[in-house]
Design a protein around this motif. Structure first.
Motif, PDB file in Angstrom:
ATOM      1  N   THR A  74       3.816  -1.026   3.705  1.00 44.67           N
ATOM      2  CA  THR A  74       3.168   0.274   3.485  1.00 44.67           C
ATOM      3  C   THR A  74       4.260   1.326   3.278  1.00 44.67           C
ATOM      4  OG1 THR A  74       3.100   0.994   5.817  1.00 44.67           O
ATOM      5  CG2 THR A  74       1.237  -0.346   5.013  1.00 44.67           C
ATOM      6  N   THR A  75       3.949   2.307   2.440  1.00 50.08           N
ATOM      7  CA  THR A  75       4.823   3.469   2.241  1.00 50.08           C
ATOM      8  C   THR A  75       3.958   4.710   2.407  1.00 50.08           C
ATOM      9  OG1 THR A  75       6.186   2.238   0.674  1.00 50.08           O
ATOM     10  CG2 THR A  75       6.402   4.636   0.662  1.00 50.08           C
ATOM     11  N   SER A  76       4.343   5.581   3.344  1.00 54.23           N
ATOM     12  CA  SER A  76       3.566   6.783   3.646  1.00 54.23           C
ATOM     13  C   SER A  76       4.375   8.009   3.255  1.00 54.23           C
ATOM     14  CB  SER A  76       3.235   6.831   5.139  1.00 54.23           C
ATOM     15  OG  SER A  76       2.624   5.618   5.551  1.00 54.23           O
ATOM     16  N   VAL A  77       3.777   8.877   2.431  1.00 53.37           N
ATOM     17  CA  VAL A  77       4.505  10.028   1.886  1.00 53.37           C
ATOM     18  C   VAL A  77       3.810  11.328   2.286  1.00 53.37           C
ATOM     19  CG1 VAL A  77       5.417  11.110  -0.204  1.00 53.37           C
ATOM     20  CG2 VAL A  77       5.171   8.615  -0.111  1.00 53.37           C
ATOM     21  N   ASP A  78       4.561  12.210   2.926  1.00 58.12           N
ATOM     22  CA  ASP A  78       4.027  13.527   3.292  1.00 58.12           C
ATOM     23  C   ASP A  78       5.186  14.514   3.348  1.00 58.12           C
ATOM     24  OD1 ASP A  78       1.149  14.456   4.743  1.00 58.12           O
ATOM     25  OD2 ASP A  78       2.869  15.767   5.100  1.00 58.12           O
ATOM     26  N   LEU A  79       4.919  15.748   2.948  1.00 52.67           N
ATOM     27  CA  LEU A  79       5.967  16.771   2.893  1.00 52.67           C
ATOM     28  C   LEU A  79       6.311  17.327   4.274  1.00 52.67           C
ATOM     29  CD1 LEU A  79       7.796  18.382   0.972  1.00 52.67           C
ATOM     30  CD2 LEU A  79       5.926  20.011   0.659  1.00 52.67           C
ATOM     31  N   ALA A  80       5.387  17.218   5.240  1.00 56.56           N
ATOM     32  CA  ALA A  80       5.611  17.797   6.569  1.00 56.56           C
ATOM     33  C   ALA A  80       6.553  16.912   7.388  1.00 56.56           C
ATOM     34  CB  ALA A  80       4.281  17.963   7.292  1.00 56.56           C
ATOM     35  N   ARG A  81       7.649  17.503   7.868  1.00 56.94           N
ATOM     36  CA  ARG A  81       8.638  16.714   8.621  1.00 56.94           C
ATOM     37  C   ARG A  81       8.048  16.132   9.907  1.00 56.94           C
ATOM     38  NH1 ARG A  81      13.346  16.322   6.693  1.00 56.94           N
ATOM     39  NH2 ARG A  81      14.112  17.755   5.107  1.00 56.94           N
ATOM     40  N   ARG A  82       7.164  16.891  10.546  1.00 62.93           N
ATOM     41  CA  ARG A  82       6.611  16.418  11.821  1.00 62.93           C
ATOM     42  C   ARG A  82       5.754  15.164  11.636  1.00 62.93           C
ATOM     43  NH1 ARG A  82       2.266  18.820  16.025  1.00 62.93           N
ATOM     44  NH2 ARG A  82       2.970  17.631  17.817  1.00 62.93           N
ATOM     45  N   LEU A 115       0.834  -1.207   0.000  1.00 63.29           N
ATOM     46  CA  LEU A 115       0.000   0.000   0.000  1.00 63.29           C
ATOM     47  C   LEU A 115       0.867   1.254   0.000  1.00 63.29           C
ATOM     48  CD1 LEU A 115      -3.255   0.849   1.731  1.00 63.29           C
ATOM     49  CD2 LEU A 115      -1.276   2.175   2.498  1.00 63.29           C
ATOM     50  N   LEU A 116       0.498   2.196  -0.862  1.00 57.33           N
ATOM     51  CA  LEU A 116       1.119   3.525  -0.900  1.00 57.33           C
ATOM     52  C   LEU A 116       0.094   4.537  -0.400  1.00 57.33           C
ATOM     53  CD1 LEU A 116       3.361   5.556  -1.756  1.00 57.33           C
ATOM     54  CD2 LEU A 116       2.335   5.554  -4.048  1.00 57.33           C
ATOM     55  N   ASN A 117       0.495   5.338   0.585  1.00 60.39           N
ATOM     56  CA  ASN A 117      -0.394   6.313   1.220  1.00 60.39           C
ATOM     57  C   ASN A 117       0.152   7.709   0.928  1.00 60.39           C
ATOM     58  OD1 ASN A 117      -2.048   7.766   2.932  1.00 60.39           O
ATOM     59  ND2 ASN A 117      -1.378   6.768   4.808  1.00 60.39           N
ATOM     60  N   LEU A 118      -0.554   8.453   0.059  1.00 63.24           N
ATOM     61  CA  LEU A 118      -0.098   9.783  -0.358  1.00 63.24           C
ATOM     62  C   LEU A 118      -0.780  10.879   0.457  1.00 63.24           C
ATOM     63  CD1 LEU A 118      -0.194   9.218  -4.237  1.00 63.24           C
ATOM     64  CD2 LEU A 118       1.782   9.013  -2.706  1.00 63.24           C
ATOM     65  N   PHE A 119      -0.032  11.939   0.771  1.00 63.94           N
ATOM     66  CA  PHE A 119      -0.502  12.997   1.696  1.00 63.94           C
ATOM     67  C   PHE A 119      -0.884  12.318   3.018  1.00 63.94           C
ATOM     68  CE2 PHE A 119      -1.676  14.220  -2.648  1.00 63.94           C
ATOM     69  CZ  PHE A 119      -1.044  15.451  -2.781  1.00 63.94           C
ATOM     70  N   SER A 120       0.039  11.548   3.565  1.00 60.78           N
ATOM     71  CA  SER A 120      -0.296  10.570   4.617  1.00 60.78           C
ATOM     72  C   SER A 120      -0.548  11.182   5.990  1.00 60.78           C
ATOM     73  CB  SER A 120       0.825   9.539   4.723  1.00 60.78           C
ATOM     74  OG  SER A 120       2.059  10.170   5.023  1.00 60.78           O
ATOM     75  N   TYR A 121      -0.171  12.442   6.205  1.00 62.25           N
ATOM     76  CA  TYR A 121      -0.296  13.095   7.511  1.00 62.25           C
ATOM     77  C   TYR A 121       0.342  12.191   8.573  1.00 62.25           C
ATOM     78  CZ  TYR A 121      -2.493  15.216  11.676  1.00 62.25           C
ATOM     79  OH  TYR A 121      -2.727  15.777  12.908  1.00 62.25           O
ATOM     80  N   THR A 122      -0.423  11.530   9.434  1.00 68.13           N
ATOM     81  CA  THR A 122       0.183  10.668  10.459  1.00 68.13           C
ATOM     82  C   THR A 122       0.064   9.182  10.108  1.00 68.13           C
ATOM     83  OG1 THR A 122      -1.829  10.596  11.794  1.00 68.13           O
ATOM     84  CG2 THR A 122      -0.265  12.363  12.273  1.00 68.13           C
ATOM     85  N   ALA A 123      -0.147   8.895   8.827  1.00 71.42           N
ATOM     86  CA  ALA A 123      -0.123   7.517   8.311  1.00 71.42           C
ATOM     87  C   ALA A 123      -1.183   6.608   8.921  1.00 71.42           C
ATOM     88  CB  ALA A 123       1.269   6.902   8.490  1.00 71.42           C
ATOM     89  N   ALA A 124      -2.326   7.162   9.317  1.00 75.81           N
ATOM     90  CA  ALA A 124      -3.374   6.335   9.927  1.00 75.81           C
ATOM     91  C   ALA A 124      -3.895   5.262   8.966  1.00 75.81           C
ATOM     92  CB  ALA A 124      -4.526   7.222  10.411  1.00 75.81           C
ATOM     93  N   PHE A 125      -4.014   5.590   7.671  1.00 81.34           N
ATOM     94  CA  PHE A 125      -4.429   4.570   6.691  1.00 81.34           C
ATOM     95  C   PHE A 125      -3.398   3.436   6.627  1.00 81.34           C
ATOM     96  CE2 PHE A 125      -6.641   8.232   4.461  1.00 81.34           C
ATOM     97  CZ  PHE A 125      -7.928   7.796   4.756  1.00 81.34           C
ATOM     98  N   SER A 126      -2.129   3.784   6.701  1.00 75.38           N
ATOM     99  CA  SER A 126      -1.063   2.785   6.630  1.00 75.38           C
ATOM    100  C   SER A 126      -1.091   1.865   7.844  1.00 75.38           C
ATOM    101  CB  SER A 126       0.301   3.478   6.532  1.00 75.38           C
ATOM    102  OG  SER A 126       0.333   4.368   5.442  1.00 75.38           O
ATOM    103  N   VAL A 127      -1.315   2.441   9.011  1.00 79.88           N
ATOM    104  CA  VAL A 127      -1.401   1.639  10.238  1.00 79.88           C
ATOM    105  C   VAL A 127      -2.597   0.682  10.161  1.00 79.88           C
ATOM    106  CG1 VAL A 127      -1.744   1.746  12.746  1.00 79.88           C
ATOM    107  CG2 VAL A 127      -0.231   3.376  11.621  1.00 79.88           C
ATOM    108  N   ALA A 128      -3.736   1.193   9.682  1.00 83.14           N
ATOM    109  CA  ALA A 128      -4.922   0.341   9.519  1.00 83.14           C
ATOM    110  C   ALA A 128      -4.624  -0.804   8.554  1.00 83.14           C
ATOM    111  CB  ALA A 128      -6.098   1.170   9.016  1.00 83.14           C
TER     112      ALA A 128
END
Length: 385
Positions: A238-246, A216-229
């Motif tokens: 899973t691969t979670s991609v987001d521009l925000a470092r936090r 699964l690829l999760n784009l604009f993942s924020y805190t990767a909740a879809f990836s964890v699910a």
């Protein structure tokens, strides 16, 4: 009580059941932050509303009759909204959900969420904020079970975004449950909490079979909740991609809360469009791609708007989607009807064969005004390609 005479366009919407007072229907309004009685030009009483500018319009219709905004009024609203969610309140596997949702629960400009033993109030305009003491007293009467509460303020005049309201203070981070999965949340740091509760149905499907055995690829993942699910539902990676470092640190907390081994789960800090080019260059492919962008985003190189640019995402995702793969395409915006969203998706698919498996919208705790499509702002298509 002030009287406000409305034009024919506003009158028509009110009679159709729309509760939001749109700014275009009240062009010369010089009143703000007050209760008013609405009348038609023929002097017919239309209802009680309050005026207060916010990002959605200039106020809300709150009742078809004359009312008083006192504690009894809000206690009645909260009792009714509590009854609607009694099954969720009994759940052992979900302890975070919406308790009160704006116009869907008959009072626009206010939402209240449950995060475990704590309530979170969100104020959307200065009028509702000005009567918050009455609202909080009424809430405590109907919901004595909450040990403490916090607030989020979504208008600048208050001078802060987040604060403790009453009762015990929550830990800086603590875990809540959703569909049996743990998520690490925070209540007193800006406007976010670490999870978007309105995507519960989508995460539920990932937990319960949709992601089993898939990459699964999760784009604009924020805190990767879809990836964890997905990971909890048996995804192989899973691969979670987001521009925000936090986002990386917050995402890791969710994985940690479920004791998940990170060796198969990647957290990438990168612009989504850059990552899609990178994945294509390196022949990466995924069986499921989740696309959940903000309505509008800007970085140093470009701007992105869900209304105008979603097709670009679909077009680029097709290059890295496995044969018979699935796209979960989400749009979180009230000014884009389902039909318009589908047109934007079709523009991205072009001649690629694809099948719409289903459309998910807001979960039932996010009560909506059935008479106003914009009230059901979330649109999530699952599409087989």
């Amino acid at each position: 009580m002030n009287k406000l005479t409305v034009g024919s366009s506003a009158e028509k919407k009110i009679k159709e059941g729309v509760r939001l007072l749109g700014s275009k229907d009240y062009p010369d309004l010089n009143k703000d932050n007050q209760l008013v009685y609405l009348y038609s030009r023929s002097n017919t009483f239309l209802g009680t509303a309050y005026l207060s500018k916010q990002n959605k319009g200039i106020g809300w219709l709150i009742a078809d009759q004359e009312i008083k905004l006192d504690r009894d009024f809000f206690e009645t609203l909260f009792q009714r909204s509590k009854g609607k969610r009694k099954n969720l309140a009994k759940s052992d596997t979900t302890t975070a959900y919406r308790l009160f949702n704006q116009e869907g629960d008959s009072f626009g400009g206010l939402s209240i969420d449950r995060y475990g033993d704590f309530a979170l109030f969100t104020w959307y305009n200065t009028f509702v904020y000005s009567i918050k003491e009455i609202i909080i007293e009424a809430f405590q009467q109907i919901y004595p079970e909450f040990v403490g509460a916090y607030e989020k303020v979504r208008f600048p005049q208050a001078g802060h975004q987040s604060a403790h309201l009453y009762g015990k203070e929550a830990p800086a981070y603590f875990d809540v449950l959703e569909n049996g999965v743990s998520y690490s949340v925070f209540l007193n740091d800006g406007l976010m909490t670490g999870i978007f509760l309105d995507q519960r149905y989508v995460r539920d499907r990932l937990v319960n079979g949709l992601a089993l055995g898939k990459r699964l690829l999760n784009l604009f993942s924020y805190t990767a909740a879809f990836s964890v699910a997905a990971a909890m539902g048996g995804a192989v990676s899973t691969t979670s991609v987001d521009l925000a470092r936090r986002s990386k640190e917050l995402s890791y907390r969710h994985f940690q809360a479920n004791q998940l081994d990170m060796s198969s789960h990647q957290l990438v800090v990168m612009d989504v469009f850059d990552y899609l080019k990178y994945a294509k260059r390196h022949d990466l492919s995924y069986e499921i791609v989740v696309i959940d962008p903000p309505s509008f985003a800007r970085n140093k190189k470009q701007t992105f708007s869900v209304l105008k640019d979603y097709h670009r995402l679909i077009h680029q995702v097709l290059d890295i989607l496995s044969p018979d793969g699935m796209i979960i395409a989400s749009a979180n915006t009230s000014n884009m009807p389902v039909s318009q969203f589908k047109k934007e998706l079709e523009k991205g698919f072009g001649s690629h064969k694809h099948t719409y498996i289903d459309l998910q919208q807001l979960p039932n705790d996010f009560a909506v005004n059935e008479k106003d499509e914009s009230s059901n702002y979330l649109k999530v298509f699952t599409i087989k390609v």
